[in-house]
Design a protein around this motif. Sequence first.
Motif, PDB file in Angstrom:
ATOM      1  N   ALA A 214       0.837  -1.208   0.000  1.00 52.81           N
ATOM      2  CA  ALA A 214       0.000   0.000   0.000  1.00 52.81           C
ATOM      3  C   ALA A 214       0.866   1.249   0.000  1.00 52.81           C
ATOM      4  O   ALA A 214       1.980   1.254   0.537  1.00 52.81           O
ATOM      5  N   PRO A 215       0.382   2.340  -0.597  1.00 44.00           N
ATOM      6  CA  PRO A 215       1.138   3.599  -0.557  1.00 44.00           C
ATOM      7  C   PRO A 215       1.191   4.140   0.864  1.00 44.00           C
ATOM      8  O   PRO A 215       0.263   3.941   1.656  1.00 44.00           O
ATOM      9  N   LEU A 216       2.264   4.820   1.184  1.00 44.15           N
ATOM     10  CA  LEU A 216       2.391   5.408   2.514  1.00 44.15           C
ATOM     11  C   LEU A 216       1.361   6.510   2.714  1.00 44.15           C
ATOM     12  O   LEU A 216       0.691   6.576   3.748  1.00 44.15           O
ATOM     13  N   PHE A 217       1.221   7.365   1.714  1.00 43.92           N
ATOM     14  CA  PHE A 217       0.285   8.485   1.820  1.00 43.92           C
ATOM     15  C   PHE A 217      -1.010   8.135   1.104  1.00 43.92           C
ATOM     16  O   PHE A 217      -1.015   7.830  -0.087  1.00 43.92           O
ATOM     17  N   ARG A 218      -2.109   8.222   1.857  1.00 41.28           N
ATOM     18  CA  ARG A 218      -3.388   7.743   1.360  1.00 41.28           C
ATOM     19  C   ARG A 218      -4.357   8.883   1.095  1.00 41.28           C
ATOM     20  O   ARG A 218      -4.381   9.903   1.781  1.00 41.28           O
ATOM     21  N   ALA A 219      -5.197   8.666   0.083  1.00 36.68           N
ATOM     22  CA  ALA A 219      -6.288   9.587  -0.201  1.00 36.68           C
ATOM     23  C   ALA A 219      -7.420   9.342   0.793  1.00 36.68           C
ATOM     24  O   ALA A 219      -7.367   8.409   1.604  1.00 36.68           O
ATOM     25  N   VAL A 220      -8.462  10.146   0.720  1.00 42.52           N
ATOM     26  CA  VAL A 220      -9.552  10.072   1.700  1.00 42.52           C
ATOM     27  C   VAL A 220     -10.147   8.670   1.776  1.00 42.52           C
ATOM     28  O   VAL A 220     -10.403   8.143   2.865  1.00 42.52           O
ATOM     29  N   ARG A 221     -10.331   8.023   0.630  1.00 49.31           N
ATOM     30  CA  ARG A 221     -10.950   6.700   0.613  1.00 49.31           C
ATOM     31  C   ARG A 221      -9.948   5.562   0.727  1.00 49.31           C
ATOM     32  O   ARG A 221     -10.312   4.395   0.586  1.00 49.31           O
TER      33      ARG A 221
END
Length: 304
Positions: A214-221
């Motif tokens: 998973a990406p370290l920085f996540r979007a709202v969803r």
Amino acid sequence: MISPAARDALQTWLEHQRALKNASDNTLTAYRGDVVEFLAFITEHKGAPQGLGALQDIALSDMRAWMAQSRGTGIGARSLARKLSAVKAFYRWLAEREGFEATAVLSVRAPKFQKKLPRPLAKDAARSLIDTIGIQSEQPWIAARDVAVVTLLWGCGLRISEALSLKGPDAPLPDVLRIFGKGNKERVVPVLPAARESVAVYLQLCPHAQTADAPLFRAVRGGALGPGPIQKVMARARMQLGLPASATPHAMRHSFATHLLDAGGDLRAIQELLGHASLSTTQAYTAVDTARLMEVYDRAHPRA
């Protein structure tokens, strides 16, 4: 319409750029668009699809007609220079492969343009910008995320694409990060305590589980965060602080380099931290005055 032979040659050249020069997907997409646009013009200009033999007969007048037509569409000198560079690179490879002289293409001079570099922020302005970004969102985890990303840009000199490409296993951030930048070139970047702490705060508040893929920085969803939200939050913050429109995410990376140089940093070291291929790029990027450059140069290369 572009001839099949020309299209095949273009594809082979693009594959060559990827394999031997490690060109990125974005670079290849830009190359493809620029060369296809040129070949399409030549087809229309000549009144027939241009096979490889016909492409060898391109004259200086054809090049000037293409450049005039391009400028007539409203593109600037910088964009035209980029397109010409792509066409020249393709022709240089094609001429070597097919055994012909590409003088008419390679001798064309690119239009002159004024290089525009992002202006660095003063240290106090950079700190105020980060503090203001931290109060833009009503959701604490999003505010912490935005602060963490921008702190990485300023504190580590990362491109926004590099910061957003970090993955779950990269956290907690170590003392140094291995970053793969443009052309997939690897460099080692020290991580300041402030950057490490800001990412740690974000991870404590983030509602999305961190996994290996998973990406370290996540979007709202929960998906991967794109550059748009960071650009928007910086735009709001700079308006509140009365900062110029040049205070963009990339300007934070620019500020990183400039502040290091102002503190006496060596140009070669800064070049490596930024991931620049040549020192001249770093000199232009930091945009320091001639006297300051000579001072640093003299310290690095004292006269006998």
